[in-house]
Design an enzyme around this catalytic site. Structure first.
Site, PDB file in Angstrom:
ATOM      1  N   GLY A   1      34.875  43.980  27.960  1.00 15.40           N
ATOM      2  CA  GLY A   1      33.568  44.281  27.160  1.00 15.40           C
ATOM      3  C   GLY A   1      33.644  45.095  26.563  1.00 15.40           C
ATOM      4  O   GLY A   1      34.077  46.014  26.606  1.00 15.40           O
TER       5      GLY A   1
ATOM      6  N   LYS B   1      47.719  43.941  35.649  1.00 18.32           N
ATOM      7  CA  LYS B   1      46.729  44.710  36.564  1.00 18.32           C
ATOM      8  C   LYS B   1      46.799  44.657  38.453  1.00 18.32           C
ATOM      9  O   LYS B   1      46.650  45.917  38.687  1.00 18.32           O
ATOM     10  CB  LYS B   1      44.974  43.870  36.379  1.00 18.32           C
ATOM     11  CG  LYS B   1      44.617  44.115  34.826  1.00 18.32           C
ATOM     12  CD  LYS B   1      43.196  43.732  35.004  1.00 18.32           C
ATOM     13  CE  LYS B   1      43.084  43.340  33.940  1.00 18.32           C
ATOM     14  NZ  LYS B   1      41.391  42.531  33.663  1.00 18.32           N
TER      15      LYS B   1
ATOM     16  N   ASP C   1      47.437  38.172  32.560  1.00 15.21           N
ATOM     17  CA  ASP C   1      46.626  39.562  32.898  1.00 15.21           C
ATOM     18  C   ASP C   1      46.327  40.077  33.665  1.00 15.21           C
ATOM     19  O   ASP C   1      46.641  41.362  34.519  1.00 15.21           O
ATOM     20  CB  ASP C   1      45.767  39.679  31.964  1.00 15.21           C
ATOM     21  CG  ASP C   1      44.248  40.188  31.355  1.00 15.21           C
ATOM     22  OD1 ASP C   1      44.548  41.580  31.245  1.00 15.21           O
ATOM     23  OD2 ASP C   1      43.577  40.019  32.239  1.00 15.21           O
TER      24      ASP C   1
END
Length: 418
Positions: free
Chosen positions: A297, A199, A195
């Site tokens: 989130g 990015k 991940d």
């Protein structure tokens, strides 16, 4: 799209981020943006939204002439690319949060933007609530950007925080992260660094104009970090973080990697704990700037999506100045790194590959050394990820000056150390 024109959204995905965006849009009527239809995979799942809002047919959204913005927040990279491609070809602006899809298909996405003249925004795919892409695009000139260092994965940062502050071992910290929803039931993408490197591939483009597949970037996760490594760090008054770094070398190329690193207590990244992300940017005249915010989130990620949607009212698009208007930088493959390596057995450590070893502790059951390696001995091999071996960068790991290498090695030879 005219400024302040009503934005009519087709939303793909109604999971954590999609539902968060739906709720935020209900609380921001001034934005003049509404969701017309949501495409989902599992129609039987109960959702807190009117049933008529949902469909399982992607073409209902992609072919609707009233929809002028496609927002894509699904976790299937291949499906996401198909959606983004068709949306751009159908004359729709696109907002995406799918870092894996963008990292693996960046050349195609860049080409599609040029061919269709449609904007593609993806702030949420980098550091969730931190507006780092927009800052790199608009604020930092290519020639003045010295380096960018960041913690870009909240799950691994949470695990490392618990290993340090609560003295948990890796498996216990991972289990806690899963129980609290910060790590997936299959945490490989987070824990092994996939991940984070996805990015970083995206941010390298906006920072330096580098377009590289994540497979070509040196990376690892925190899967091999031991509690003993945390104890060594504590003894040396250091923390351990999974740090993504890109730094311009003396020859103008850029060294880039994502690796665990010892971090000094006065380093801004040392203050980034739990599920938070942090970015430190160093430039020619602004010195260091520090960005901090939640990296995961529902609402933090949805807020970045919302920011991109809002920007579309003003015809905003990435100009990719570093790629199209400057000479793009090149990913370097000739530099040295000072590393800490802990291990169980010397036979798995290629000591002959080190330029020098300046510290070693071989008496304990868990052994470690600190030495200098050329990056090719990491990119071209996997010994440092196998046989329970743990590799962590030192606080200032990058050595670019060959004269320093030669001088240091010669001084150690004279002292009888190497």
């Amino acid at each position: 799209m005219e400024a302040h024109k009503q934005l009519t959204i087709g939303l793909f995905g109604f999971g954590t981020v999609g539902e968060g965006l739906y709720k935020i849009l209900q609380q921001t009527p001034s934005l003049k943006a509404s969701i017309r239809k949501v495409c989902i995979k599992h129609p039987g799942k109960k959702r807190e939204a009117p049933a008529e809002l949902f469909t399982t047919d992607r073409d209902v959204l992609l072919n609707d002439e009233n929809i002028n913005v496609i927002v894509e927040v699904i976790d299937d990279a291949n499906a996401a690319f198909e959606i983004v491609s068709k949306a751009l070809k159908n004359g729709k602006a696109v907002v995406s949060a799918s870092k894996k899809m963008i990292a693996e298909h960046l050349p195609e996405i860049l080409k599609l933007q040029q061919e269709t003249d449609q904007p593609f925004l993806c702030e949420a795919a980098a550091c969730a609530s931190i507006p780092v892409i927009r800052n790199l695009e608009e604020y930092y000139d290519n020639d003045l950007l010295h380096s960018i260092r960041a913690i870009v994965n909240g799950s691994t940062n949470f695990i490392l925080t618990k290993m340090f502050e609560d003295k948990l071992d890796f498996q216990s910290a991972l289990l806690l992260a899963q129980q609290l929803g910060f790590a997936e039931s299959n945490p490989k993408l987070d824990v092994e660094g996939y991940d984070a490197v996805n990015k970083w591939s995206i941010l390298l483009n906006h920072a330096y104009g580098i377009v590289e597949h994540p497979d070509h970037i040196l990376f690892s996760g925190i899967q091999n970090i031991q509690l003993s490594d945390a104890l060594v760090a504590r003894e040396k008054h250091l923390d351990i973080k999974l740090v993504a770094q890109a730094k311009k070398l003396n020859n103008g190329e850029v060294a880039a990697y994502v690796l665990p690193q010892f971090v000094k207590h006065d380093d801004p990244l040392s203050f980034v704990k739990n599920e938070y992300n942090g970015v430190v940017i160093e430039s020619g005249f602004a010195d260091k700037q520090f960005f901090y915010g939640k990296g995961a989130g529902s609402f933090p990620t949805a807020s970045a999506v919302l920011s991109d949607i809002a920007a579309l009212r003003y015809h905003y698009r990435y100009e990719y100045k570093k790629l199209y208007h400057h000479r793009p930088h090149v990913l370097a493959n000739d530099y040295y790194l000072k590393v800490y390596v802990s291990f169980d057995d010397w036979k798995f450590i290629p000591r002959d590959k080190f330029e020098w070893i300046e510290e070693w502790h071989a008496e304990a059951e868990r052994k470690y050394l600190i030495g200098v390696l050329h990056c090719r001995h990491l990119t071209g091999s996997s010994w440092w990820k196998e046989n329970n071996t743990s590799l962590i960068l030192t606080p200032d790991p990058l050595i670019d000056n060959l004269d320093i290498i030669k001088l240091k090695k010669r001084s150690l030879e004279l002292a009888g150390v190497v």
